[in-house]
Enzyme design. Structure first.
Site, mmCIF file in Angstrom:
data_model
loop_
_atom_site.group_PDB
_atom_site.id
_atom_site.type_symbol
_atom_site.label_atom_id
_atom_site.label_comp_id
_atom_site.label_asym_id
_atom_site.label_seq_id
_atom_site.Cartn_x
_atom_site.Cartn_y
_atom_site.Cartn_z
ATOM 1 N N TYR A 148 105.781 -6.972 38.413
ATOM 2 C CA TYR A 148 106.043 -5.595 38.013
ATOM 3 C C TYR A 148 106.812 -4.909 39.129
ATOM 4 O O TYR A 148 106.474 -5.035 40.297
ATOM 5 C CB TYR A 148 104.715 -4.871 37.775
ATOM 6 N N ASP A 243 109.971 -7.250 46.728
ATOM 7 C CA ASP A 243 109.221 -6.061 46.325
ATOM 8 C C ASP A 243 107.861 -6.082 47.020
ATOM 9 O O ASP A 243 106.919 -6.722 46.559
ATOM 10 C CB ASP A 243 109.067 -6.016 44.800
ATOM 11 N N LYS A 271 103.223 2.585 47.888
ATOM 12 C CA LYS A 271 101.760 2.527 48.063
ATOM 13 C C LYS A 271 101.307 2.798 49.507
ATOM 14 O O LYS A 271 101.338 3.950 49.921
ATOM 15 C CB LYS A 271 101.232 1.212 47.484
HETATM 16 C C1 LIG Z 1 102.951 -0.335 42.036
HETATM 17 C C2 LIG Z 1 104.140 -1.201 42.109
HETATM 18 C C3 LIG Z 1 105.427 -0.716 41.801
HETATM 19 C C4 LIG Z 1 105.653 0.660 41.246
HETATM 20 O O1 LIG Z 1 105.342 1.638 42.170
HETATM 21 P P1 LIG Z 1 105.100 3.144 41.614
HETATM 22 O O2 LIG Z 1 104.849 3.916 42.876
HETATM 23 O O3 LIG Z 1 103.931 3.052 40.705
HETATM 24 O O4 LIG Z 1 106.329 3.553 40.921
HETATM 25 C C5 LIG Z 1 106.497 -1.547 42.003
HETATM 26 N N1 LIG Z 1 106.340 -2.798 42.457
HETATM 27 C C6 LIG Z 1 105.129 -3.310 42.750
HETATM 28 C C7 LIG Z 1 105.019 -4.701 43.274
HETATM 29 C C8 LIG Z 1 103.989 -2.533 42.573
HETATM 30 O O5 LIG Z 1 102.787 -3.061 42.820
#
Ligand SMILES: *Cc1c(COP(=O)(O)O)cnc(C)c1O
Length: 432
Positions: A148, A243, A271
């Site tokens: 994601y 990511d 995060k």
């Molecule tokens: C949570 C997450 C996102 C999205 O971040 P948001 O702050 O919710 O937009 C993107 N990539 C990864 C791997 C994530 O865990």
């Protein structure tokens, strides 16, 4: 029998919310659709604990989906944020705190020479993709099923928990023309990636990967997998977008890239770097980052980007981390993992308890889980029942079978003991 406890106040709030916001929430998984029951409204958090509006106490394993690493309401963070707030919440102009956080991030992540702050992980990935396409002059993307990267149109294809939980292969409102340039591969399948590169010579701008997959439950990279991705990108002139929104500063001071020794061309964060405030970031070497506006032609902007509150919160949270913090997380994580395993064995339950540092998850399956397909063999019905039993005993897990659980530096051995005991009591209740 579930332990008795009232959640009347949460139920009342949820009922009001459902009239006002779709599903009563502002982010889908929070609505508890995957597990049944009523979302809990929390009024307070401190350390590893949360308290709901009915006064019930919980040990929290969501930790704001991983954003909280020190524990809730850590005084270093709350004081920094309050102090910043007292001087004004946003000016829409540069502030000194941006420099502090940028220096810290650049210092810790070897592959980053310059950084751009935004307000979420989704936004950061969007910026990273635009930059990669501009830098390569190509348009195609490779992503892994079950990874994601945010609620981004071009990447909403097999994007893990939030989407998969609702059984949507994709999202409505995303034109096929937008996802057409996104190629899906199974996680841990480097050969599959190679086949795509071969089929589209000179076409792939970037490959996005969660270096430790945490959005289909926790799925670690197989040994050599990330190294192969790095090499394939180099061989084919494509950029590797790591990511690290979930893993950055969580699996180690330098994120997964330092842990595994594989560096991204562009690294995306979120995060933890906001300490619980809305912050995302993308960073790369100077040459790439100087393609971003106003120096270069890649436009990207944000009204609240780099605002003094978020920067102060992030800086305070990251400054509190030392290398021994990760030893502590490893110790508590491993204690939880072995405790859970033992209880599941005692009850003869097929469970794969997978973990990388402070990220952990349980798949109720006998399959070895290494990609989205095997992750989905988990028994979701069973998870839903167990989730509610644990909730009634004061253990707050992510309300979906396909999410990672998170530990903070405030989680203690006694929290783990209580959790393991609650699991045992829950399984006993379910077997009666
Ligand atoms: C949570 C997450 C996102 C999205 O971040 P948001 O702050 O919710 O937009 C993107 N990539 C990864 C791997 C994530 O865990």
């Amino acid at each position: 029998m579930m332990a008795t406890r009232s959640i009347a106040a949460s139920e009342k709030l949820y009922k009001s919310a459902c009239d006002l916001m779709p599903g009563g929430v502002n982010s889908p998984v929070r609505a508890f659709r995957a597990v049944g029951g009523t979302p809990i409204y929390f009024s307070k958090g401190k350390g590893s604990k949360l308290w709901d509006v009915d006064g019930n106490e919980y040990i929290d394993y969501v930790c704001s989906w991983g954003a909280i690493l020190l524990g809730h309401a850590d005084a270093r963070v709350t004081e920094a944020v309050s102090e910043a707030a007292s001087r004004g919440t946003s000016f829409g102009a540069p502030c000194e705190a941006e420099i502090d956080l940028a220096e810290l991030v650049i210092d810790r992540i070897p592959s980053i020479e310059m950084v751009r702050f935004v307000n979420s992980g989704s936004e950061a990935n969007m910026g990273a993709i635009r930059l990669a396409r501009a830098a390569t002059g190509r348009s195609k993307l490779i992503k892994f099923a079950g990874n994601y990267h945010g609620a981004i149109d071009s990447l909403l294809a097999k994007s893990g928990s939030g989407v998969a939980t609702f059984g949507l292969p994709d999202s409505a409102g995303v034109p096929a023309s937008v996802t057409r340039e996104t190629y899906l591969v199974n996680y841990n399948d480097a050969d599959g990636v190679e086949r795509i590169f071969q089929a589209h010579p000179g076409g792939v701008a970037a490959m996005l990967v969660e270096p430790v997959a945490g959005n289909m439950g926790l799925v670690p990279p197989e040994p050599g997998f990330l190294e192969k991705l790095r090499k394939l990108c180099d061989d084919h002139g494509s950029l590797l977008i790591l990511d690290e929104v979930m893993t950055g500063f969580r699996v180690g001071m330098g994120g997964a890239s330092t842990l595994f020794g594989v560096h991204g061309d562009i690294t995306v964060m979120g995060k933890v770097i906001g300490g619980g405030l809305p912050v995302g970031a993308y960073g790369a070497n100077r040459k790439l980052m100087e393609m971003v506006a106003p120096v270069g032609p890649v436009y990207q902007a944000g009204t609240l980007s780099g605002n003094p509150l978020a920067m102060a919160g992030g800086f305070a949270a990251l400054s509190a981390l030392e290398s021994k913090s990760y030893d502590e997380l490893e110790k508590i994580g491993s204690l939880l993992q072995s405790g859970l395993k033992e209880v599941f064995e005692n009850y003869y339950i097929n469970a794969q308890v997978q973990r990388v540092g402070s990220m952990i998850s349980v798949f109720f399956t006998s399959a070895q889980v290494l990609d989205f397909e095997t992750a989905q063999t988990t028994d979701r019905m069973f998870f839903g029942r167990l989730f509610n039993e644990l909730l009634s005993r004061g253990i707050y897990l992510p309300p979906s079978a396909l999410e990672s659980w998170f530990i903070s530096l405030s989680h203690s051995e006694s929290d783990i003991d209580r959790t393991v005991q609650a699991l045992s009591d829950s399984l006993k209740a379910l077997s009666q």
